[in-house]
Design an enzyme around this catalytic site. Structure first.
Site, PDB file in Angstrom:
ATOM      1  N   CYS A   8      17.805 -31.627  -8.397  1.00 11.73           N
ATOM      2  CA  CYS A   8      16.561 -32.115  -7.833  1.00 11.73           C
ATOM      3  C   CYS A   8      15.156 -31.680  -8.673  1.00 11.73           C
ATOM      4  O   CYS A   8      15.539 -31.582  -9.746  1.00 11.73           O
ATOM      5  CB  CYS A   8      16.554 -31.353  -6.565  1.00 11.73           C
ATOM      6  SG  CYS A   8      16.564 -29.521  -6.337  1.00 11.73           S
ATOM      7  N   ASN A  11      14.906 -27.132  -8.207  1.00 13.19           N
ATOM      8  CA  ASN A  11      16.067 -26.488  -8.323  1.00 13.19           C
ATOM      9  C   ASN A  11      16.053 -25.087  -7.279  1.00 13.19           C
ATOM     10  O   ASN A  11      16.543 -24.094  -7.594  1.00 13.19           O
ATOM     11  CB  ASN A  11      16.547 -25.939  -9.570  1.00 13.19           C
ATOM     12  CG  ASN A  11      18.111 -25.541  -9.680  1.00 13.19           C
ATOM     13  OD1 ASN A  11      18.252 -24.765 -10.364  1.00 13.19           O
ATOM     14  ND2 ASN A  11      18.708 -25.905  -8.898  1.00 13.19           N
ATOM     15  N   CYS A  13      15.265 -25.874  -3.527  1.00  7.82           N
ATOM     16  CA  CYS A  13      15.631 -26.477  -2.101  1.00  7.82           C
ATOM     17  C   CYS A  13      17.019 -27.026  -1.982  1.00  7.82           C
ATOM     18  O   CYS A  13      18.122 -26.752  -1.656  1.00  7.82           O
ATOM     19  CB  CYS A  13      14.700 -27.047  -1.816  1.00  7.82           C
ATOM     20  SG  CYS A  13      12.894 -26.299  -1.427  1.00  7.82           S
ATOM     21  N   ARG A  14      16.929 -28.325  -2.582  1.00  9.40           N
ATOM     22  CA  ARG A  14      18.062 -29.364  -2.202  1.00  9.40           C
ATOM     23  C   ARG A  14      19.365 -29.018  -3.276  1.00  9.40           C
ATOM     24  O   ARG A  14      20.450 -29.005  -2.665  1.00  9.40           O
ATOM     25  CB  ARG A  14      17.697 -30.796  -2.667  1.00  9.40           C
ATOM     26  CG  ARG A  14      16.497 -31.067  -1.282  1.00  9.40           C
ATOM     27  CD  ARG A  14      16.017 -32.611  -1.840  1.00  9.40           C
ATOM     28  NE  ARG A  14      15.218 -32.383  -2.752  1.00  9.40           N
ATOM     29  CZ  ARG A  14      14.615 -33.204  -3.857  1.00  9.40           C
ATOM     30  NH1 ARG A  14      14.525 -34.403  -3.119  1.00  9.40           N
ATOM     31  NH2 ARG A  14      13.855 -32.909  -4.549  1.00  9.40           N
ATOM     32  N   SER A  15      18.934 -28.884  -4.371  1.00  6.88           N
ATOM     33  CA  SER A  15      20.220 -28.876  -5.209  1.00  6.88           C
ATOM     34  C   SER A  15      20.897 -27.637  -5.232  1.00  6.88           C
ATOM     35  O   SER A  15      22.185 -27.450  -5.110  1.00  6.88           O
ATOM     36  CB  SER A  15      20.044 -29.278  -6.674  1.00  6.88           C
ATOM     37  OG  SER A  15      18.919 -28.211  -7.553  1.00  6.88           O
ATOM     38  N   ASP A 124      12.652 -34.388   0.489  1.00  8.06           N
ATOM     39  CA  ASP A 124      12.589 -32.918  -0.190  1.00  8.06           C
ATOM     40  C   ASP A 124      11.827 -31.878   0.934  1.00  8.06           C
ATOM     41  O   ASP A 124      10.702 -32.183   1.419  1.00  8.06           O
ATOM     42  CB  ASP A 124      11.200 -33.125  -1.378  1.00  8.06           C
ATOM     43  CG  ASP A 124      11.399 -31.881  -2.145  1.00  8.06           C
ATOM     44  OD1 ASP A 124      11.847 -30.814  -1.624  1.00  8.06           O
ATOM     45  OD2 ASP A 124      11.201 -31.927  -3.184  1.00  8.06           O
TER      46      ASP A 124
HETATM   47  P1  4NP Z   1      13.496 -29.063  -4.637  1.00 10.19           P
HETATM   48  O1  4NP Z   1      12.090 -28.818  -3.933  1.00 10.19           O
HETATM   49  O2  4NP Z   1      13.317 -30.297  -5.555  1.00 10.19           O
HETATM   50  O3  4NP Z   1      14.476 -29.627  -3.331  1.00 10.19           O
HETATM   51  O4  4NP Z   1      14.045 -27.663  -5.269  1.00 10.19           O
HETATM   52  C1  4NP Z   1      11.037 -28.668  -4.709  1.00 10.19           C
HETATM   53  C2  4NP Z   1      10.759 -27.227  -4.884  1.00 10.19           C
HETATM   54  C3  4NP Z   1       9.614 -27.295  -5.547  1.00 10.19           C
HETATM   55  C4  4NP Z   1       8.744 -28.015  -6.142  1.00 10.19           C
HETATM   56  C5  4NP Z   1       8.743 -29.438  -5.609  1.00 10.19           C
HETATM   57  C6  4NP Z   1      10.163 -29.813  -5.081  1.00 10.19           C
HETATM   58  N1  4NP Z   1       7.537 -27.710  -6.607  1.00 10.19           N
HETATM   59  O5  4NP Z   1       6.553 -28.765  -6.702  1.00 10.19           O
HETATM   60  O6  4NP Z   1       7.260 -26.724  -6.849  1.00 10.19           O
END
Ligand code: 4NP
Length: 158
Positions: A8, A11, A13-15, A124
């Site tokens: 994702c 790294n 939240c989702r993955s 997300d």
């Molecule tokens: P993820 O979510 O891709 O599901 O881990 C996010 C976590 C952090 C950020 C963006 C998406 N960020 O911009 O810091």
């Protein structure tokens, strides 16, 4: 050994949620010697951090371990190491394909494993805050992905 990488953006939240859920399903099937899972992010912002509190809460509620999991960025070696690279959304897929060499393993979209009318992305929750909804999609997709691997790869290797 069959190796699966979920990717994702951050790294956190989702993955990592997909990694933890998928690993639990693999353990429930007694396939932990055949299949391993990992996750990584396109971005570098959260390297070394554990999963987001929202991901941790939903995993805790469902008694799914995320022990020892820390964020890392996708790296060149991943293309040789993994049999399946699964992008959590279409932007992740585009970003991965931009760095993919011609003969590297093909990147697949997580939502292609979920029977859903219109959702092409795992939304997300870092931005939506809806970790419950994402957990439902991830459970469903991980089950189908595992079924797919059992039907194809494991049979091939036996
Ligand atoms: P993820 O979510 O891709 O599901 O881990 C996010 C976590 C952090 C950020 C963006 C998406 N960020 O911009 O810091």
């Amino acid at each position: 050994m069959i190796k699966v990488l979920f990717v994702c953006l951050g790294n956190i939240c989702r993955s990592p949620m997909a990694e933890a859920v998928f690993r639990k399903l693999v353990e429930e099937e007694g396939l932990e010697k055949e299949i391993i899972a990992d996750s990584a992010g396109i971005g570098h912002w959260h390297i070394g951090k554990g999963p987001h509190t929202g991901t941790r809460s939903i995993l805790d509620e469902n008694k799914i371990s995320y022990e020892g999991m820390t964020a890392r960025q996708v790296e060149n070696l991943d293309w040789d190491r993994f049999d399946y690279i699964i992008a959590m959304d279409q932007q992740n897929l585009t970003d991965l394909n931009a760095i993919r060499e011609k003969n590297d393993v093909e990147v697949q979209l997580f939502m292609d494993f979920v029977d859903h009318e219109n959702e092409k992305d795992v939304p997300d929750p870092y931005f939506t805050g809806n970790f419950d909804y994402v957990y439902g999609l991830i459970q469903s997709g991980c089950q189908s992905l595992l079924e797919h691997i059992k039907q194809t790869k494991i049979k091939e290797e036996l």
